[in-house]
Design an enzyme around this catalytic site. Sequence first.
Site, PDB file in Angstrom:
ATOM      1  N   SER A  13       0.797  -1.233   0.000  1.00 30.38           N
ATOM      2  CA  SER A  13       0.000   0.000   0.000  1.00 30.38           C
ATOM      3  C   SER A  13       0.824   1.275   0.000  1.00 30.38           C
ATOM      4  O   SER A  13       0.351   2.328   0.426  1.00 30.38           O
ATOM      5  CB  SER A  13      -0.945  -0.006   1.204  1.00 30.38           C
ATOM      6  OG  SER A  13      -0.289  -0.401   2.395  1.00 30.38           O
ATOM      7  N   GLY A  17      -0.252   3.194  -5.706  1.00 28.81           N
ATOM      8  CA  GLY A  17      -1.253   2.518  -6.517  1.00 28.81           C
ATOM      9  C   GLY A  17      -2.565   2.260  -5.822  1.00 28.81           C
ATOM     10  O   GLY A  17      -3.042   3.056  -5.002  1.00 28.81           O
ATOM     11  N   ILE A  18      -3.178   1.115  -6.148  1.00 30.65           N
ATOM     12  CA  ILE A  18      -4.486   0.759  -5.608  1.00 30.65           C
ATOM     13  C   ILE A  18      -4.434   0.654  -4.091  1.00 30.65           C
ATOM     14  O   ILE A  18      -5.336   1.132  -3.389  1.00 30.65           O
ATOM     15  CB  ILE A  18      -4.977  -0.555  -6.242  1.00 30.65           C
ATOM     16  CG1 ILE A  18      -5.258  -0.358  -7.735  1.00 30.65           C
ATOM     17  CG2 ILE A  18      -6.239  -1.065  -5.524  1.00 30.65           C
ATOM     18  CD1 ILE A  18      -5.524  -1.647  -8.481  1.00 30.65           C
ATOM     19  N   TYR A  66       0.683 -14.725 -13.991  1.00 30.69           N
ATOM     20  CA  TYR A  66      -0.045 -13.720 -13.209  1.00 30.69           C
ATOM     21  C   TYR A  66      -1.528 -14.077 -13.113  1.00 30.69           C
ATOM     22  O   TYR A  66      -2.118 -14.076 -12.032  1.00 30.69           O
ATOM     23  CB  TYR A  66       0.130 -12.351 -13.863  1.00 30.69           C
ATOM     24  CG  TYR A  66      -0.718 -11.254 -13.277  1.00 30.69           C
ATOM     25  CD1 TYR A  66      -0.399 -10.679 -12.044  1.00 30.69           C
ATOM     26  CD2 TYR A  66      -1.826 -10.765 -13.975  1.00 30.69           C
ATOM     27  CE1 TYR A  66      -1.168  -9.655 -11.515  1.00 30.69           C
ATOM     28  CE2 TYR A  66      -2.595  -9.736 -13.452  1.00 30.69           C
ATOM     29  CZ  TYR A  66      -2.270  -9.183 -12.221  1.00 30.69           C
ATOM     30  OH  TYR A  66      -3.040  -8.170 -11.698  1.00 30.69           O
TER      31      TYR A  66
END
Length: 263
Positions: free
Chosen positions: A15, A18-19, A154
Site C-alpha cells: 500500500s 497505486g491501488i 499472473y
Amino acid sequence: MELELTGKRAFVSGSTEGIGYAIAAGLLHAGADVVVNGRDEQRLRGAVDALRALRPGTDVTGIAADFADAEQVRHLIGRLGEIDILVNNVGIFDVRTFADVTDEEWQRYFDVNVMSGVRLSRHVLDGMLTRGWGRILFVSSESGIDVPADMTHYGATKAAMLALANGLAKSTRGTSVTVNSIVGGPTYSQGVARAIEQIARAQGMDPADLKQAIAARNTTSLLERFIEPEEIAHLALYLASPRASATNGAALRADGGTLTTIL
C-alpha cells in the site's frame, strides 16, 4: 454515504502506492486506523508521512515486509495485532511468454500474490469471528478470469485468489464477517505508469501516446481508458463497511466492462 468505519483497524498489503495506497487513504478518510505495508523502508515511511498529511491526527503506521520472504511475513504478522479490515492487495506482475517463466518465478508469484492472502487471512480470521465482525478483501483482476497468454503466471495467481476468497467466505456462515473479491480491470497505477514510460523511451514515443494506444487495444473495454486506482478504492471502501453486510463470498467487478460475460 456514511461508511461507519470510525474505530476500525485496517491493514492493507502492498500500500505504498497505486491501488493499495488509494484504499488506505480512503479508509483513513472514512475514520479507520490504518496499517500500511511495502518492501522498502524508505518508501514506506514516505507513504505513512503522506497519509498522515492527508488526515492530520489520524492513526497511520507502517510495517515493512517482502511477501516473497516467509520469515519477513512471520515478523510482520507478529507485529500486526488485531485487525478488523484486511485488504489483500499486494501483487507482482509482468508480461512474459509462458516458456520463459521458470519454476522459481512461478513460486515467487504464488508466494506474493496468493500465499500473502493465505497467511494474513489465517492470522486475522479467528479474531474477527470471535469479536463478531470483520472484513477480508482480495484485490484480484480480470486477468484471473480471462487469462492473457503472455501473463499466464499472473492470471493463474489471480484466479487462485478468487478461489481462496470464495472458500474462506464459507467459514463465516451465520456471522457478521465477510470475505469478498474485487475483479479490477486495467488500472493506471504507478507501476503501470513506470512500465509504460520505460517502453515509450525505448521506442522513442511520448508516454501519453503509448498509454492511449494501449488502452485502445483493449477492444472490449466500455470505459476505453485505464481505470484510476481511486475507482477501485471506492468499491473496496463499500465492501469494507457495514453497508455491505449482505455481500459475502462475492467477486465484484470494477473492470470498466472489459469482461464480456454477464456474471
